[in-house]
Scaffold this active site. Structure first.
Site, short mmCIF file in Angstrom:
data_model
loop_
_atom_site.label_atom_id
_atom_site.label_comp_id
_atom_site.label_asym_id
_atom_site.label_seq_id
_atom_site.Cartn_x
_atom_site.Cartn_y
_atom_site.Cartn_z
N HIS A 214 0.84 -1.20 0.00
CA HIS A 214 0.00 0.00 0.00
C HIS A 214 0.87 1.25 0.00
O HIS A 214 1.05 1.91 1.02
CB HIS A 214 -0.93 -0.01 1.21
CG HIS A 214 -2.04 -1.00 1.09
ND1 HIS A 214 -2.02 -2.21 1.73
CD2 HIS A 214 -3.19 -0.97 0.36
CE1 HIS A 214 -3.13 -2.88 1.43
NE2 HIS A 214 -3.84 -2.15 0.60
N HIS A 218 1.35 1.55 -5.86
CA HIS A 218 0.03 0.91 -5.96
C HIS A 218 -1.02 1.92 -6.40
O HIS A 218 -1.86 1.64 -7.26
CB HIS A 218 -0.36 0.29 -4.62
CG HIS A 218 -1.82 -0.04 -4.49
ND1 HIS A 218 -2.42 -1.03 -5.26
CD2 HIS A 218 -2.79 0.47 -3.70
CE1 HIS A 218 -3.70 -1.10 -4.94
NE2 HIS A 218 -3.95 -0.20 -4.00
N HIS A 254 -7.19 6.75 -3.18
CA HIS A 254 -8.07 5.76 -2.54
C HIS A 254 -7.44 5.07 -1.33
O HIS A 254 -8.16 4.53 -0.47
CB HIS A 254 -8.51 4.71 -3.56
CG HIS A 254 -7.49 3.66 -3.84
ND1 HIS A 254 -6.37 3.90 -4.62
CD2 HIS A 254 -7.38 2.38 -3.42
CE1 HIS A 254 -5.65 2.79 -4.67
NE2 HIS A 254 -6.23 1.86 -3.95
N ASP A 364 -8.87 -1.44 -8.17
CA ASP A 364 -8.21 -1.64 -6.89
C ASP A 364 -7.68 -3.05 -6.71
O ASP A 364 -6.67 -3.27 -6.06
CB ASP A 364 -9.20 -1.30 -5.77
CG ASP A 364 -8.53 -1.16 -4.43
OD1 ASP A 364 -7.30 -0.94 -4.39
OD2 ASP A 364 -9.22 -1.26 -3.40
#
Length: 490
Positions: A214, A218, A254, A364
């Protein structure tokens, strides 16, 4: 200049105690900004923490979690530990970092020194202005290769890892800025290019690049995938410019300020974010509020009517909250019902927004649908992050989260279960909605990647099912608990 990149701005999701506001050297105002809105480097060199806020909006407070600070008491200065985790002493900023040898210069620090000039060069190139002071030939060579890659940014085989190396760790800034410019959104919404650049730099810096998975790479990968979906015929014909802007911003932000652990970890350790959001979409709410904080700090939409800017913030939150894997079944059931009844009308604003939510959900967790060379790297990174969390839980004698025990799970078993119960159902419905070459390509890669993992561990699929009491509800069990970060792909 380096300091401007070293001090990311993180939003504070709770009221600020009065004693915190009295921290020595802790307060700065956005009005004192210089380069990219950062305070004077001479002031930054003596800062101890912690808080920055926009004087024009007293309700928008932001915090920099930079480790220890000193709190001023009535009798003087008293040391007080202020880590990111108040109960276990776990600092999320360094949770996944590796120790460096004594006396060595951090690699990230060196990287930033080199990257700043590339930022200046790329910004000049995007404005079409010639650079008067040519940089080193190696820098120009890298920028040239990155520019060539951006010409094929719509390819599903886009290698985000290579692009990140060519941009010297600035893939999210370069790619997102390029897409905003390519779609004509900067000109259409009359965005200030300096504010856009500053916003993207702060976004990139607020990702914890020590996290194996993360991190900003990414986010850049998800943004590139979202671009691919936005170019699909059904979406191209129906989406408005505002929809496209929201889709790109949501993809880029996000997972903003993701701590590298999942929601169950925050809940079981009584983290204040879990209490604040009542154990519901904890990380997704924080990502959203983090993005809103940066939008307000940079005043990116300050020239728009207040109602419009607030609407953008709300819709951005709706998109980011949709990435909560705990709600996977809800969104999937609704999507399936729309397709069965054939009642999706993309002329309807609410239906377009729902499709944007589904597109972001696909982007995602699209790593298992990438070519094997890329998918495998993502699989190893996300599993490394899982197992590291498991090690932290063991160290503090906490119950180990599902899929986070390195002794009970393997990369292959985790990936096969994730593909079977989370990825395949979602992308099968997306292919029903958008039956294009891209959809078939993604399903083809998904099948091949799953077969590759199965060949490495033939019993992986069976062991995964045995490890979960309700395999049919894996979107709520392994994914919602171990992948609860909204994007735990391959």
């Amino acid at each position: 200049m380096e300091l401007c990149y070293q001090l990311p701005v993180l939003p504070l999701d709770r009221p600020v105690p009065k004693h915190v506001l009295s921290r020595r050297g802790a307060i700065s105002f956005s009005s004192s900004s210089s380069l990219f809105g950062a305070p004077d480097p001479r002031q930054l060199s003596q800062r101890r923490g912690a808080i920055s806020y926009d004087s024009s909006d007293q309700t928008a407070l932001y915090i920099r979690m930079l480790g220890d600070v000193r709190v001023r008491s009535q009798v003087g200065f008293e040391p007080e530990r202020r880590g990111s985790h108040p109960y276990l002493g776990v600092d999320f900023r360094t949770l996944h970092s590796r120790a460096e040898s004594a006396g060595s210069i951090p690699a990230q620090r060196i990287q930033r020194l080199f990257s700043f000039q590339r930022h200046l060069l790329s910004s000049r190139l995007l404005r079409g202005a010639p650079h008067l002071n040519p940089l080193h030939i190696l820098d120009e060579d890298y920028c040239g290769q990155a520019k060539c890659m951006l010409e094929k940014v719509g390819s599903w085989n886009f290698d985000i890892f290579l692009f990140d190396r060519l941009t010297n760790g600035n893939s999210l800034v370069c790619l997102t800025f390029h897409l905003l410019n390519q779609y004509g959104l900067i000109e259409l919404f009359q965005l200030d290019m300096v504010k856009v650049r500053r916003f993207l730099v702060l976004v990139q810096e607020d990702y914890h690049n020590q996290n194996p998975y993360h991190n900003a790479v990414h986010a850049a990968d998800v943004t590139q995938a979202m671009h691919c979906y936005l170019r699909e015929p059904k979406l191209t014909q129906s989406l408005t410019s505002c929809d496209i802007l929201l889709g790109l911003l949501a993809a880029a932000t996000h997972d903003l300020d993701h701590p590298g652990v999942n929601q169950p970890f925050l809940i079981k350790t009584n983290h204040y974010l879990a209490a604040l959001y009542r154990n519901t979409s904890v990380l997704e709410n924080h990502h959203w509020k983090s993005a809103v904080g940066l939008l307000r700090e940079t005043k990116l939409f300050s020239h728009l009517p207040t109602e419009d800017s607030l609407s953008i913030e709300r819709q951005l939150g709706s998109l980011i909250l949709a990435t909560d894997i705990n709600r996977q079944n809800d969104y999937l059931s609704r999507f399936r019902t729309h397709l069965d009844e054939n009642n999706l009308c993309l002329g309807n604003a609410s239906h377009r927004h729902f499709i944007l939510q589904m597109a972001l959900k696909c982007a995602d967790i699209c790593n298992p649908c990438r070519p094997w060379e890329l998918s495998k790297q993502w699989s190893e990174k996300v599993t490394e992050e899982f197992f590291h969390q498991g090690d932290i839980e063991k160290k503090h004698k906490l119950e180990v989260s599902p899929l986070c025990d390195s002794k009970a799970n393997t990369i292959a078993s985790v990936q096969i279960g994730f593909m079977t119960y989370v990825v395949e159902p979602l992308f099968a419905e997306w292919a029903r909605f958008s039956d294009t070459r891209l959809s078939q390509t993604m399903l083809g890669h998904l099948g091949l990647n799953k077969a590759s993992w199965s060949a490495m561990e033939p019993e992986a699929s069976g062991s995964f099912e045995e490890g979960e009491s309700e395999p049919a509800r894996a979107t709520e069990e392994p994914s919602s608990r171990a992948l609860s970060q909204g994007s735990q792909e391959s």
